[in-house]
Design a protein around this motif. Structure first.
Motif, mmCIF file in Angstrom:
data_model
loop_
_atom_site.group_PDB
_atom_site.id
_atom_site.type_symbol
_atom_site.label_atom_id
_atom_site.label_comp_id
_atom_site.label_asym_id
_atom_site.label_seq_id
_atom_site.Cartn_x
_atom_site.Cartn_y
_atom_site.Cartn_z
ATOM 1 N N GLU A 1 1.635 0.838 -9.392
ATOM 2 C CA GLU A 1 0.758 1.298 -10.480
ATOM 3 C C GLU A 1 1.585 1.602 -11.739
ATOM 4 O O GLU A 1 1.133 1.331 -12.864
ATOM 5 C CB GLU A 1 -0.016 2.534 -10.040
ATOM 6 N N TYR A 2 2.775 2.158 -11.547
ATOM 7 C CA TYR A 2 3.649 2.432 -12.694
ATOM 8 C C TYR A 2 4.033 1.127 -13.388
ATOM 9 O O TYR A 2 3.951 1.022 -14.623
ATOM 10 C CB TYR A 2 4.903 3.170 -12.214
ATOM 11 N N SER B 1 1.114 -0.334 -15.230
ATOM 12 C CA SER B 1 0.810 0.390 -16.472
ATOM 13 C C SER B 1 1.714 -0.053 -17.613
ATOM 14 O O SER B 1 1.367 0.099 -18.787
ATOM 15 C CB SER B 1 0.944 1.901 -16.254
ATOM 16 N N ASP C 1 13.908 7.454 -3.685
ATOM 17 C CA ASP C 1 12.532 7.465 -4.199
ATOM 18 C C ASP C 1 12.425 6.369 -5.257
ATOM 19 O O ASP C 1 12.995 6.484 -6.343
ATOM 20 C CB ASP C 1 12.227 8.839 -4.802
ATOM 21 N N GLU C 2 11.697 5.302 -4.934
ATOM 22 C CA GLU C 2 11.607 4.163 -5.848
ATOM 23 C C GLU C 2 10.994 4.536 -7.192
ATOM 24 O O GLU C 2 11.450 4.066 -8.240
ATOM 25 C CB GLU C 2 10.788 3.038 -5.207
ATOM 26 N N VAL C 3 9.976 5.365 -7.184
ATOM 27 C CA VAL C 3 9.303 5.711 -8.438
ATOM 28 C C VAL C 3 10.216 6.552 -9.329
ATOM 29 O O VAL C 3 10.335 6.301 -10.530
ATOM 30 C CB VAL C 3 7.983 6.457 -8.164
ATOM 31 N N ARG D 1 3.666 1.555 -1.334
ATOM 32 C CA ARG D 1 4.404 1.631 -2.598
ATOM 33 C C ARG D 1 3.453 1.633 -3.789
ATOM 34 O O ARG D 1 3.806 1.227 -4.899
ATOM 35 C CB ARG D 1 5.380 0.455 -2.692
ATOM 36 N N ARG D 2 2.272 2.132 -3.551
ATOM 37 C CA ARG D 2 1.216 2.119 -4.566
ATOM 38 C C ARG D 2 1.672 2.756 -5.887
ATOM 39 O O ARG D 2 1.439 2.219 -6.975
ATOM 40 C CB ARG D 2 -0.016 2.847 -4.037
ATOM 41 N N SER D 3 2.329 3.918 -5.811
ATOM 42 C CA SER D 3 2.727 4.633 -7.037
ATOM 43 C C SER D 3 3.663 3.779 -7.888
ATOM 44 O O SER D 3 3.538 3.728 -9.116
ATOM 45 C CB SER D 3 3.405 5.952 -6.684
ATOM 46 N N LEU D 4 4.621 3.111 -7.246
ATOM 47 C CA LEU D 4 5.550 2.257 -7.974
ATOM 48 C C LEU D 4 4.811 1.092 -8.614
ATOM 49 O O LEU D 4 5.030 0.778 -9.801
ATOM 50 C CB LEU D 4 6.642 1.733 -7.041
ATOM 51 N N ARG E 1 11.622 5.240 -13.009
ATOM 52 C CA ARG E 1 11.399 5.955 -14.266
ATOM 53 C C ARG E 1 12.723 6.337 -14.932
ATOM 54 O O ARG E 1 12.882 6.203 -16.151
ATOM 55 C CB ARG E 1 10.549 7.206 -14.019
ATOM 56 N N HIS F 1 0.828 -1.206 0.000
ATOM 57 C CA HIS F 1 0.000 0.000 0.000
ATOM 58 C C HIS F 1 0.864 1.258 0.000
ATOM 59 O O HIS F 1 0.537 2.244 -0.688
ATOM 60 C CB HIS F 1 -0.944 -0.008 1.215
#
Length: 363
Positions: free
Chosen positions: A23-24, A27, A154-156, A18-21, A160, A16
């Motif tokens: 979801e990336y 995608s 920052d993992e995200v 790490r949701r942004s990672l 990227r 939860h």
């Protein structure tokens, strides 16, 4: 829509948070299994980049490759090791379909050229690619620090950035193919000029240059200054040797070895290097040792008495001096050559007679 609870249950730590990672990655089409495997390896943040870097999904082991190629497992293990690559065991699923086809190419080459020669090619390829990969990695780390977690925290952001730079991998593969073809043609032309029979022995010139006082220099300059000095030196050497019709064999620390078809090209390159204006502007003092004679060309390297002589002569030379063997001097009657006192060189039982070579007036 990703199911964070499902991912957490499958093994994704703090799903939860790490949701942004996640979801990336979702995608981009990565499956739960792929994410879990990357998490298990501690590289969930790198999944997108790692996937682009690989030549496909890992579906083969060395054992299955051996079966597909109809060769003993030992042969495949030796080939993989010759490339400088490792696996934990013959049944580890670590190879892709592209790896299988690459080893098929080696297998066919082995049948045509012999096992020993083909393994020699793999060893050179592996060592070259290892160095090239390190050079790529160094350049990218310096230019794109965002690919490092210890920089971004920052993992995200790291995911990227890493995915963006690995997009160059297939393009660099095309670059390697194009450069390989150009160098292969250049090598063919070079060997046509120095081969006299069907053996691996060639008749050519060999030279070494290095930076006088380099060890002392490393103790008084910063790492950045040293990097700049070496960059200027290596770039200058490559440009000069190629312009003078030679071939760079290898860089060894602050020393460079090259070969040429003729003694004239050999001496010209040596003179151009010790007198190079960029070297002098950078405060570098270059010295050279050159020899000529029959040399064994094997696996992209050269071996023999002339090679050993040139390597020892550069160590004995004064700054901005060219020390040449008698063979070189005799082949260049127009080049002023002053005999030096007999030299006691490591590996040679008798004193060696060498000559300090100067560029002819007007050249």
């Amino acid at each position: 829509m990703i199911d964070l609870d499902e991912l957490a249950a499958a093994g994704i730590v703090d799903a939860h948070a790490r949701r942004s990672l996640l979801e990336y990655l979702d995608s981009l089409g990565f499956t739960t299994d792929e994410m879990v495997e990357a998490e298990r390896e501690g590289r969930l943040f790198a999944l997108a980049g790692d996937a682009q870097m690989r030549s496909g999904r890992r579906v083969h082991s060395l054992r299955t490759v051996a079966a597909a190629l109809g060769r003993p497992l030992d042969d495949i293990e030796h080939a993989w090791a010759a490339l400088g690559l490792t696996v934990t065991g013959p049944d580890q699923i670590a190879l892709t379909e592209a790896d299988l086809e690459a080893l098929r190419t080696w297998s066919d080459l082995s049948a045509a050229a012999g096992t020993a020669s083909s393994l020699g090619v793999l060893r050179v390829l592996g060592a070259t690619m290892a160095r090239f990969a390190e050079a790529e990695s160094s350049a990218i780390r310096g230019g794109v620090p965002e690919i490092q977690m210890n920089h971004t925290h920052d993992e995200v952001a790291t995911a990227r950035a890493y995915a963006a730079v690995t997009a160059f991998v297939p393009r660099i593969g095309k670059l390697i193919d194009a450069v390989h073809r150009q160098h292969l043609e250049s090598a063919r032309m070079y060997f046509e000029a120095v081969l006299s029979d069907t053996s691996a022995t060639v008749l050519c010139g060999v030279g070494f240059v290095d930076l006088s006082g380099f060890t002392a220099l490393t103790q008084v300059v910063t790492a950045a200054e040293l990097s700049e000095i070496l960059s200027v030196f290596t770039a200058s050497v490559s440009d000069v040797v190629h312009a003078d019709g030679g071939r760079v064999v290898k860089f060894i620390g602050d020393a460079v070895m090259w070969v040429t078809p003729t003694a004239e090209q050999l001496a010209t390159a040596a003179a151009d290097l010790v007198e190079h204006p960029k070297a002098r502007e950078a405060g570098m003092q270059v010295r050279a040792g050159i020899a000529f004679g029959p040399i064994l060309a094997l696996d992209g390297d050269y071996f023999g008495n002339a090679v050993n002589l040139a390597a020892r002569l550069v160590a004995a030379a004064e700054p901005e001096q060219i020390l040449a063997t008698r063979e070189v001097s005799e082949r260049l009657p127009e080049w002023p050559a002053n005999p030096v006192a007999p030299l006691a060189l490591r590996g040679f039982d008798r004193p060696v007679h060498a000559f300090a070579l100067d560029r002819p007036p007007g050249q």
